[in-house]
Design a protein around this motif. Structure first.
Motif, PDB file in Angstrom:
ATOM      1  N   ASN A  84      -9.598  -9.996  70.270  1.00  0.00           N
ATOM      2  CA  ASN A  84     -10.439 -10.855  69.444  1.00  0.00           C
ATOM      3  C   ASN A  84     -11.220 -11.838  70.323  1.00  0.00           C
ATOM      4  OD1 ASN A  84      -9.546  -9.894  66.827  1.00  0.00           O
ATOM      5  ND2 ASN A  84      -7.597 -10.879  67.285  1.00  0.00           N
ATOM      6  N   ILE A  85     -12.458 -12.085  69.941  1.00  0.00           N
ATOM      7  CA  ILE A  85     -13.341 -12.973  70.703  1.00  0.00           C
ATOM      8  C   ILE A  85     -13.561 -14.241  69.892  1.00  0.00           C
ATOM      9  CG2 ILE A  85     -15.604 -13.209  71.789  1.00  0.00           C
ATOM     10  CD1 ILE A  85     -15.708 -10.088  71.764  1.00  0.00           C
ATOM     11  N   TYR A  86     -13.174 -15.367  70.479  1.00  0.00           N
ATOM     12  CA  TYR A  86     -13.335 -16.678  69.853  1.00  0.00           C
ATOM     13  C   TYR A  86     -14.373 -17.466  70.649  1.00  0.00           C
ATOM     14  CZ  TYR A  86      -8.752 -15.583  67.785  1.00  0.00           C
ATOM     15  OH  TYR A  86      -7.701 -14.994  67.129  1.00  0.00           O
ATOM     16  N   ALA A  87     -15.431 -17.878  69.995  1.00  0.00           N
ATOM     17  CA  ALA A  87     -16.490 -18.671  70.627  1.00  0.00           C
ATOM     18  C   ALA A  87     -16.656 -19.956  69.818  1.00  0.00           C
ATOM     19  CB  ALA A  87     -17.799 -17.891  70.667  1.00  0.00           C
ATOM     20  N   ALA A  88     -16.487 -21.089  70.465  1.00  0.00           N
ATOM     21  CA  ALA A  88     -16.470 -22.369  69.750  1.00  0.00           C
ATOM     22  C   ALA A  88     -17.626 -23.250  70.168  1.00  0.00           C
ATOM     23  CB  ALA A  88     -15.147 -23.092  69.999  1.00  0.00           C
ATOM     24  N   GLY A  89     -18.073 -24.079  69.237  1.00  0.00           N
ATOM     25  CA  GLY A  89     -19.157 -25.012  69.508  1.00  0.00           C
ATOM     26  C   GLY A  89     -19.614 -25.686  68.238  1.00  0.00           C
ATOM     27  N   TYR A  90     -20.882 -25.466  67.901  1.00  0.00           N
ATOM     28  CA  TYR A  90     -21.391 -25.986  66.636  1.00  0.00           C
ATOM     29  C   TYR A  90     -22.556 -25.134  66.159  1.00  0.00           C
ATOM     30  CZ  TYR A  90     -25.236 -28.227  69.268  1.00  0.00           C
ATOM     31  OH  TYR A  90     -26.320 -28.461  70.071  1.00  0.00           O
ATOM     32  N   ALA A  91     -22.844 -25.237  64.861  1.00  0.00           N
ATOM     33  CA  ALA A  91     -24.014 -24.600  64.260  1.00  0.00           C
ATOM     34  C   ALA A  91     -24.714 -25.635  63.387  1.00  0.00           C
ATOM     35  CB  ALA A  91     -23.605 -23.395  63.424  1.00  0.00           C
ATOM     36  N   ASN A  92     -26.013 -25.700  63.492  1.00  0.00           N
ATOM     37  CA  ASN A  92     -26.776 -26.649  62.684  1.00  0.00           C
ATOM     38  C   ASN A  92     -26.989 -26.107  61.277  1.00  0.00           C
ATOM     39  OD1 ASN A  92     -27.100 -28.410  64.873  1.00  0.00           O
ATOM     40  ND2 ASN A  92     -28.925 -27.332  65.574  1.00  0.00           N
ATOM     41  N   ASN A  93     -26.914 -27.002  60.287  1.00  0.00           N
ATOM     42  CA  ASN A  93     -27.206 -26.587  58.919  1.00  0.00           C
ATOM     43  C   ASN A  93     -28.672 -26.863  58.575  1.00  0.00           C
ATOM     44  OD1 ASN A  93     -27.393 -29.341  58.269  1.00  0.00           O
ATOM     45  ND2 ASN A  93     -25.309 -29.435  57.452  1.00  0.00           N
ATOM     46  N   SER A  94     -29.059 -26.594  57.349  1.00  0.00           N
ATOM     47  CA  SER A  94     -30.467 -26.730  56.963  1.00  0.00           C
ATOM     48  C   SER A  94     -30.954 -28.166  56.987  1.00  0.00           C
ATOM     49  CB  SER A  94     -30.672 -26.137  55.558  1.00  0.00           C
ATOM     50  OG  SER A  94     -29.843 -26.805  54.614  1.00  0.00           O
ATOM     51  N   SER A  95     -30.028 -29.124  57.002  1.00  0.00           N
ATOM     52  CA  SER A  95     -30.395 -30.549  57.084  1.00  0.00           C
ATOM     53  C   SER A  95     -30.458 -31.050  58.516  1.00  0.00           C
ATOM     54  CB  SER A  95     -29.388 -31.387  56.288  1.00  0.00           C
ATOM     55  OG  SER A  95     -29.383 -31.014  54.929  1.00  0.00           O
ATOM     56  N   TRP A 103     -16.597 -19.097  66.047  1.00  0.00           N
ATOM     57  CA  TRP A 103     -16.809 -17.732  65.592  1.00  0.00           C
ATOM     58  C   TRP A 103     -15.642 -16.864  66.074  1.00  0.00           C
ATOM     59  CZ3 TRP A 103     -20.571 -20.884  67.554  1.00  0.00           C
ATOM     60  CH2 TRP A 103     -21.743 -21.071  66.801  1.00  0.00           C
ATOM     61  N   LYS A 104     -15.025 -16.122  65.184  1.00  0.00           N
ATOM     62  CA  LYS A 104     -14.030 -15.128  65.574  1.00  0.00           C
ATOM     63  C   LYS A 104     -14.649 -13.766  65.312  1.00  0.00           C
ATOM     64  CE  LYS A 104      -9.404 -13.294  64.655  1.00  0.00           C
ATOM     65  NZ  LYS A 104      -8.166 -13.396  63.824  1.00  0.00           N
ATOM     66  N   GLY A 110     -16.437 -22.976  59.838  1.00  0.00           N
ATOM     67  CA  GLY A 110     -16.854 -24.351  60.061  1.00  0.00           C
ATOM     68  C   GLY A 110     -15.750 -25.337  59.710  1.00  0.00           C
ATOM     69  N   PHE A 111     -15.769 -26.500  60.374  1.00  0.00           N
ATOM     70  CA  PHE A 111     -14.803 -27.564  60.127  1.00  0.00           C
ATOM     71  C   PHE A 111     -15.482 -28.728  59.417  1.00  0.00           C
ATOM     72  CE2 PHE A 111     -12.914 -26.064  64.361  1.00  0.00           C
ATOM     73  CZ  PHE A 111     -12.052 -25.176  63.730  1.00  0.00           C
ATOM     74  N   ASP A 112     -14.727 -29.385  58.559  1.00  0.00           N
ATOM     75  CA  ASP A 112     -15.228 -30.597  57.919  1.00  0.00           C
ATOM     76  C   ASP A 112     -15.224 -31.758  58.906  1.00  0.00           C
ATOM     77  OD1 ASP A 112     -15.525 -29.313  55.482  1.00  0.00           O
ATOM     78  OD2 ASP A 112     -13.511 -29.869  54.786  1.00  0.00           O
ATOM     79  N   ASN A 113     -16.295 -32.564  58.866  1.00  0.00           N
ATOM     80  CA  ASN A 113     -16.287 -33.843  59.570  1.00  0.00           C
ATOM     81  C   ASN A 113     -15.516 -34.828  58.692  1.00  0.00           C
ATOM     82  OD1 ASN A 113     -16.841 -36.447  60.561  1.00  0.00           O
ATOM     83  ND2 ASN A 113     -18.864 -35.843  61.303  1.00  0.00           N
ATOM     84  N   PRO A 114     -14.409 -35.383  59.180  1.00  0.00           N
ATOM     85  CA  PRO A 114     -13.600 -36.257  58.331  1.00  0.00           C
ATOM     86  C   PRO A 114     -14.301 -37.550  57.931  1.00  0.00           C
ATOM     87  CG  PRO A 114     -12.853 -36.377  60.595  1.00  0.00           C
ATOM     88  CD  PRO A 114     -13.851 -35.259  60.535  1.00  0.00           C
ATOM     89  N   TYR A 115     -15.429 -37.856  58.586  1.00  0.00           N
ATOM     90  CA  TYR A 115     -16.141 -39.106  58.298  1.00  0.00           C
ATOM     91  C   TYR A 115     -17.357 -38.889  57.411  1.00  0.00           C
ATOM     92  CZ  TYR A 115     -13.067 -40.191  62.116  1.00  0.00           C
ATOM     93  OH  TYR A 115     -11.945 -40.310  62.885  1.00  0.00           O
ATOM     94  N   GLY A 116     -17.583 -37.635  57.025  1.00  0.00           N
ATOM     95  CA  GLY A 116     -18.672 -37.364  56.109  1.00  0.00           C
ATOM     96  C   GLY A 116     -19.501 -36.169  56.531  1.00  0.00           C
ATOM     97  N   ALA A 117     -19.946 -35.406  55.563  1.00  0.00           N
ATOM     98  CA  ALA A 117     -20.693 -34.181  55.841  1.00  0.00           C
ATOM     99  C   ALA A 117     -22.088 -34.444  56.375  1.00  0.00           C
ATOM    100  CB  ALA A 117     -20.774 -33.328  54.578  1.00  0.00           C
ATOM    101  N   SER A 118     -22.563 -35.685  56.299  1.00  0.00           N
ATOM    102  CA  SER A 118     -23.915 -35.996  56.771  1.00  0.00           C
ATOM    103  C   SER A 118     -23.932 -36.451  58.226  1.00  0.00           C
ATOM    104  CB  SER A 118     -24.545 -37.076  55.892  1.00  0.00           C
ATOM    105  OG  SER A 118     -23.775 -38.264  55.917  1.00  0.00           O
ATOM    106  N   TYR A 119     -22.796 -36.342  58.924  1.00  0.00           N
ATOM    107  CA  TYR A 119     -22.712 -36.765  60.315  1.00  0.00           C
ATOM    108  C   TYR A 119     -22.366 -35.570  61.208  1.00  0.00           C
ATOM    109  CZ  TYR A 119     -22.249 -41.145  57.775  1.00  0.00           C
ATOM    110  OH  TYR A 119     -22.441 -42.181  56.901  1.00  0.00           O
ATOM    111  N   ASN A 120     -22.839 -35.633  62.444  1.00  0.00           N
ATOM    112  CA  ASN A 120     -22.641 -34.533  63.391  1.00  0.00           C
ATOM    113  C   ASN A 120     -21.179 -34.410  63.836  1.00  0.00           C
ATOM    114  OD1 ASN A 120     -25.408 -33.885  63.485  1.00  0.00           O
ATOM    115  ND2 ASN A 120     -25.787 -35.429  65.059  1.00  0.00           N
ATOM    116  N   ALA A 121     -20.809 -33.194  64.162  1.00  0.00           N
ATOM    117  CA  ALA A 121     -19.510 -32.915  64.777  1.00  0.00           C
ATOM    118  C   ALA A 121     -19.657 -31.679  65.655  1.00  0.00           C
ATOM    119  CB  ALA A 121     -18.428 -32.708  63.724  1.00  0.00           C
TER     120      ALA A 121
END
Length: 374
Positions: A84-95, A103-104, A110-121
């Motif tokens: 299995n290939i695991y590649a980690a980082g981030y993906a930008n959403n439409s906002s 990615w597996k 995707g992971f939730d940002n515990p401080y709010g969905a409108s902030y980067n992680a």
């Protein structure tokens, strides 16, 4: 970047995994077991014609685009386990918000940002332990300050620091060794300097800047080998020059800039193989050119920019297999456009940008390498 308030930004500093290959010692070829072939995975991104960073990885030189990338993304860590290939980082959403995740086998989680969905992680480093997936990185809060932590199977754990949560922290590397979890990085401080250190099972250990405690120090790579904790990076001296090196069990070893000690040099990747240490990175020359290379047992080995000797080049990841030293990174051509690739025993191989016909096209970057046996 103001070191006292660390915000979510791009970084080339990444961690990697190494799988060594051994051969059968029986001299009879008929009786020899076949030696598994090694596959090289080089992860990062390639920019398309709209200058959107498309996350993906090259498998033995062939580009694999990752899903959920319509708005851009970035791979900072890659691990291969049980096919299995695991590649980690981030993906930008439409906002335009960066969403942390991995990615597996090219399927996005995707992971939730515990401080709010409108902030980067983002995720900077990924490790596996049994069926558990650890993804270390950071999440921006409502003040734009980067909060260090990790997601274990999608559940967030905040990492506390002695310098105060309001001043920010940045995670660069995660390692699972037995039952212990090591997470390396650096934090802001009230003196506007960054402090290097690591968390072992959530407890912060500060690593001293032996040159000037009022200046910044950084960790970019951490490994645990034979009971030793190696934390590699750089520390600024009283003149503000970044000196490369590593701490082994809190004791600092300096790696000098071979071109000009009045110029900075940096370690971006570190490993140990058969008691030899390999520290990949780059050094700034007297003519202010960034020269790629690595220190083997504290001795510098330069890696040429095969496009233009006056162009910048950087090592971002180094792995060792048998007698081969493979260093992934980027090198600039005469036009200043960076090509992704790797040096194997000093020889450069370009990894093509699938969205451009030549090295004079759009930028591509390698951020992490790993080898896996087929």
């Amino acid at each position: 970047m103001s070191p006292a308030r660390l915000h979510v930004t791009g970084s080339i500093f990444l961690i990697f995994s190494i799988l060594a290959v051994s051969s059968c010692s029986n001299p009879s070829e008929a009786d020899m077991s076949p030696v598994p072939a090694e596959t090289m995975y080089a992860a990062g991104y390639a920019a398309d014609s709209s200058d959107i960073w498309i996350p993906g990885y090259w498998k033995n030189g062939t580009w694999n685009e990752l899903s959920n990338a319509s708005y851009g993304g970035y791979v900072r860590s890659i691990v291969v386990s049980d096919g299995n290939i695991y590649a980690a980082g981030y993906a930008n959403n439409s906002s335009g918000i960066s969403v942390a995740g991995y990615w597996k086998n090219e399927e996005w989680t995707g992971f939730d940002n515990p401080y709010g969905a409108s902030y980067n992680a983002y995720v900077t480093s990924l490790a596996l332990s049994g069926s558990d997936i650890y993804a270390a990185g950071g999440a921006s809060d409502s003040s734009g300050v980067c909060v260090a932590g990790y997601w274990k199977n999608g559940e967030w754990t905040k990492l506390q620091t002695t310098s105060g949560a309001s001043e920010g922290a940045y995670v660069t590397s995660i390692v699972i060794s037995g039952s212990d979890t090591y997470i390396a990085g650096y934090t802001g401080s009230s003196s506007d300097a960054c402090t290097a250190g690591y968390w072992k099972n959530g407890t912060w250990t500060e690593l001293q800047n032996f040159y000037d405690s009022s200046k910044s120090a950084y960790i970019t790579s951490l490994i645990v080998s034979d009971g030793g904790v190696y934390a590699a990076g750089s520390a600024a001296n009283s003149s503000g020059v970044c000196v490369p090196g590593y701490w082994k069990n809190k004791t600092w070893t300096e790696l000098t800039n071979p071109y000009d000690v009045s110029k900075s040099a940096y370690v971006t990747s570190f490993t140990v193989s058969e008691n030899d240490t390999f520290a990949g990175g780059y050094a700034i020359s007297g003519s202010n050119v960034c020269v790629a290379g690595y220190w083997r047992n504290n001795v510098w080995n330069s890696l040429s920019d095969f496009y233009d000797d006056s162009g910048n080049a950087y090592v971002t990841s180094v792995v060792v297999s048998d007698s081969d030293v493979i260093a992934g990174g980027v090198a600039a051509n005469a036009a200043g456009v960076y090509a992704a690739g790797y040096w194997k025993n000093g020889m450069w191989t370009e990894l093509p940008n699938a969205y451009s016909a030549s090295k004079d096209g759009y930028t591509a970057h390698v951020n992490a390498l790993t080898l896996a046996s087929d």
